[in-house]
Motif scaffolding. Structure first.
Motif, PDB file in Angstrom:
ATOM      1  N   ALA A 101     -34.367 -40.354 -62.927  1.00  0.00           N
ATOM      2  CA  ALA A 101     -34.579 -40.229 -61.434  1.00  0.00           C
ATOM      3  C   ALA A 101     -33.314 -40.553 -60.766  1.00  0.00           C
ATOM      4  N   TRP A 102     -33.575 -40.382 -59.449  1.00  0.00           N
ATOM      5  CA  TRP A 102     -32.266 -40.530 -58.263  1.00  0.00           C
ATOM      6  C   TRP A 102     -32.942 -41.495 -57.422  1.00  0.00           C
ATOM      7  N   ARG A 103     -32.110 -42.161 -56.598  1.00  0.00           N
ATOM      8  CA  ARG A 103     -32.504 -42.999 -55.459  1.00  0.00           C
ATOM      9  C   ARG A 103     -31.803 -42.702 -53.932  1.00  0.00           C
ATOM     10  N   ASP A 104     -32.408 -42.733 -53.101  1.00  0.00           N
ATOM     11  CA  ASP A 104     -31.853 -42.122 -51.846  1.00  0.00           C
ATOM     12  C   ASP A 104     -30.285 -42.805 -51.818  1.00  0.00           C
ATOM     13  N   ASP A 105     -30.128 -43.977 -52.079  1.00  0.00           N
ATOM     14  CA  ASP A 105     -28.789 -44.751 -51.805  1.00  0.00           C
ATOM     15  C   ASP A 105     -27.516 -43.905 -52.529  1.00  0.00           C
ATOM     16  N   GLU A 106     -28.203 -43.238 -53.835  1.00  0.00           N
ATOM     17  CA  GLU A 106     -27.156 -42.949 -54.750  1.00  0.00           C
ATOM     18  C   GLU A 106     -26.525 -41.544 -54.250  1.00  0.00           C
ATOM     19  N   LEU A 107     -27.150 -41.041 -53.260  1.00  0.00           N
ATOM     20  CA  LEU A 107     -26.846 -39.517 -52.658  1.00  0.00           C
ATOM     21  C   LEU A 107     -25.473 -39.751 -52.035  1.00  0.00           C
ATOM     22  N   VAL A 108     -24.940 -40.859 -51.454  1.00  0.00           N
ATOM     23  CA  VAL A 108     -23.589 -40.885 -51.055  1.00  0.00           C
ATOM     24  C   VAL A 108     -22.584 -40.598 -52.158  1.00  0.00           C
ATOM     25  N   ARG A 109     -23.041 -40.607 -53.081  1.00  0.00           N
ATOM     26  CA  ARG A 109     -21.797 -40.360 -54.202  1.00  0.00           C
ATOM     27  C   ARG A 109     -21.562 -38.762 -54.342  1.00  0.00           C
ATOM     28  N   LEU A 110     -22.341 -38.072 -54.097  1.00  0.00           N
ATOM     29  CA  LEU A 110     -22.203 -36.575 -54.319  1.00  0.00           C
ATOM     30  C   LEU A 110     -20.864 -36.220 -53.643  1.00  0.00           C
ATOM     31  N   PRO A 111     -20.379 -35.079 -54.218  1.00  0.00           N
ATOM     32  CA  PRO A 111     -19.019 -34.460 -53.476  1.00  0.00           C
ATOM     33  C   PRO A 111     -19.411 -34.285 -52.064  1.00  0.00           C
ATOM     34  N   GLY A 112     -18.601 -34.124 -51.448  1.00  0.00           N
ATOM     35  CA  GLY A 112     -18.601 -33.973 -49.630  1.00  0.00           C
ATOM     36  C   GLY A 112     -19.106 -32.184 -49.553  1.00  0.00           C
ATOM     37  N   ALA A 113     -18.690 -31.356 -50.686  1.00  0.00           N
ATOM     38  CA  ALA A 113     -18.983 -29.955 -50.659  1.00  0.00           C
ATOM     39  C   ALA A 113     -20.467 -29.714 -50.981  1.00  0.00           C
ATOM     40  N   ALA A 114     -21.112 -30.805 -51.403  1.00  0.00           N
ATOM     41  CA  ALA A 114     -22.391 -30.514 -51.914  1.00  0.00           C
ATOM     42  C   ALA A 114     -23.550 -30.598 -50.891  1.00  0.00           C
ATOM     43  N   GLN A 115     -24.401 -29.647 -50.866  1.00  0.00           N
ATOM     44  CA  GLN A 115     -25.580 -29.605 -50.093  1.00  0.00           C
ATOM     45  C   GLN A 115     -27.021 -30.077 -50.700  1.00  0.00           C
ATOM     46  N   VAL A 116     -27.639 -30.837 -50.210  1.00  0.00           N
ATOM     47  CA  VAL A 116     -29.029 -31.511 -50.638  1.00  0.00           C
ATOM     48  C   VAL A 116     -29.849 -30.809 -49.979  1.00  0.00           C
ATOM     49  N   LEU A 117     -31.083 -30.385 -50.849  1.00  0.00           N
ATOM     50  CA  LEU A 117     -32.253 -29.890 -50.234  1.00  0.00           C
ATOM     51  C   LEU A 117     -33.258 -30.649 -50.588  1.00  0.00           C
ATOM     52  N   ASP A 118     -33.702 -31.626 -49.701  1.00  0.00           N
ATOM     53  CA  ASP A 118     -34.794 -32.735 -50.107  1.00  0.00           C
ATOM     54  C   ASP A 118     -36.093 -32.121 -49.918  1.00  0.00           C
ATOM     55  N   CYS A 119     -36.814 -32.074 -50.778  1.00  0.00           N
ATOM     56  CA  CYS A 119     -38.191 -31.461 -50.721  1.00  0.00           C
ATOM     57  C   CYS A 119     -39.155 -32.578 -51.502  1.00  0.00           C
ATOM     58  N   SER A 120     -38.506 -33.944 -51.338  1.00  0.00           N
ATOM     59  CA  SER A 120     -39.270 -34.842 -52.175  1.00  0.00           C
ATOM     60  C   SER A 120     -40.499 -35.329 -51.461  1.00  0.00           C
ATOM     61  N   GLN A 121     -40.797 -34.911 -50.183  1.00  0.00           N
ATOM     62  CA  GLN A 121     -41.697 -35.315 -49.357  1.00  0.00           C
ATOM     63  C   GLN A 121     -42.726 -34.143 -49.319  1.00  0.00           C
ATOM     64  N   GLY A 122     -42.466 -33.036 -50.049  1.00  0.00           N
ATOM     65  CA  GLY A 122     -43.374 -31.805 -50.140  1.00  0.00           C
ATOM     66  C   GLY A 122     -42.956 -30.773 -49.395  1.00  0.00           C
ATOM     67  N   GLN A 123     -41.966 -30.682 -48.381  1.00  0.00           N
ATOM     68  CA  GLN A 123     -41.867 -29.719 -47.320  1.00  0.00           C
ATOM     69  C   GLN A 123     -40.735 -28.755 -48.232  1.00  0.00           C
ATOM     70  N   LEU A 124     -40.920 -27.442 -47.812  1.00  0.00           N
ATOM     71  CA  LEU A 124     -39.937 -26.678 -48.247  1.00  0.00           C
ATOM     72  C   LEU A 124     -39.163 -26.171 -47.248  1.00  0.00           C
ATOM     73  N   PRO A 125     -37.554 -25.998 -47.773  1.00  0.00           N
ATOM     74  CA  PRO A 125     -36.755 -25.483 -46.711  1.00  0.00           C
ATOM     75  C   PRO A 125     -37.129 -23.934 -46.469  1.00  0.00           C
ATOM     76  N   PRO A 126     -36.693 -23.605 -45.028  1.00  0.00           N
ATOM     77  CA  PRO A 126     -36.929 -22.566 -44.667  1.00  0.00           C
ATOM     78  C   PRO A 126     -35.873 -21.206 -45.410  1.00  0.00           C
ATOM     79  N   GLY A 127     -36.667 -20.297 -45.412  1.00  0.00           N
ATOM     80  CA  GLY A 127     -35.919 -19.365 -46.395  1.00  0.00           C
ATOM     81  C   GLY A 127     -35.427 -18.057 -45.550  1.00  0.00           C
ATOM     82  N   PRO A 128     -34.966 -17.051 -46.113  1.00  0.00           N
ATOM     83  CA  PRO A 128     -34.166 -17.191 -47.247  1.00  0.00           C
ATOM     84  C   PRO A 128     -32.894 -18.259 -47.331  1.00  0.00           C
TER      85      PRO A 128
END
Length: 156
Positions: A101-128
């Motif tokens: 699993a992951w926790r929200d506070d761990e997301l700060v450790r991602l590389p600066g170039a990484a994009q996070v698509l957070d669908c954890s609350q059930g919403q989907l990102p607009p496409g394409p």
């Protein structure tokens, strides 16, 4: 068309060979061997590597060029570790994963170039979507075994 090669890698997280009555190379070495075999059989195919759980660790260390997809790959500090930025990487992770699993506070450790698509609350990102080289798709409820429906997960 395309070819799928799926070696079973129960020891995939280990870089070391397994000795004993059933000797096996480490997971990354196995993935590399399969990739080289495919190249020898079919020319120089474009390889894409997909790994789940420990298999995600194996594809992270495999010295093969090509995009990667890592599913259930541990916490954010390990998602892009060893994968570099030479090819696209998509990580699929779940808050509902009892193993990785992951926790929200761990997301700060991602590389600066990484994009996070957070669908954890059930919403989907607009496409394409036009995804960058490093992308993390975050889900809420699925478990570690699969990212299928709850009924399928329960059956498994």
């Amino acid at each position: 068309g395309f070819i799928v090669a799926a070696p079973e890698l129960p020891w995939a997280l280990s870089d070391d060979a397994i000795a004993g009555p059933d000797p096996r190379p480490g997971g990354a070495a196995t993935v590399e061997a399969v990739g080289h075999w495919l190249e020898a059989q079919f020319g120089a195919p474009r390889l894409s590597l997909v790994g789940h759980s420990m298999g995600a660790g194996a594809i992270a260390r495999a010295a093969l060029a090509g995009p990667r997809v890592a599913v259930g790959a541990g916490g954010p500090r390990t998602w892009f570790q060893g994968l570099g930025q030479a090819w696209p990487v998509l990580v699929v992770a779940s808050q509902g994963d009892g193993v990785a699993a992951w926790r929200d506070d761990e997301l700060v450790r991602l590389p600066g170039a990484a994009q996070v698509l957070d669908c954890s609350q059930g919403q989907l990102p607009p496409g394409p979507l036009q995804l960058p080289q490093l992308t993390a798709l975050l889900l809420g409820e699925p478990c570690h075994i699969s990212f299928l429906s709850p009924q399928t997960n329960d059956a498994m």
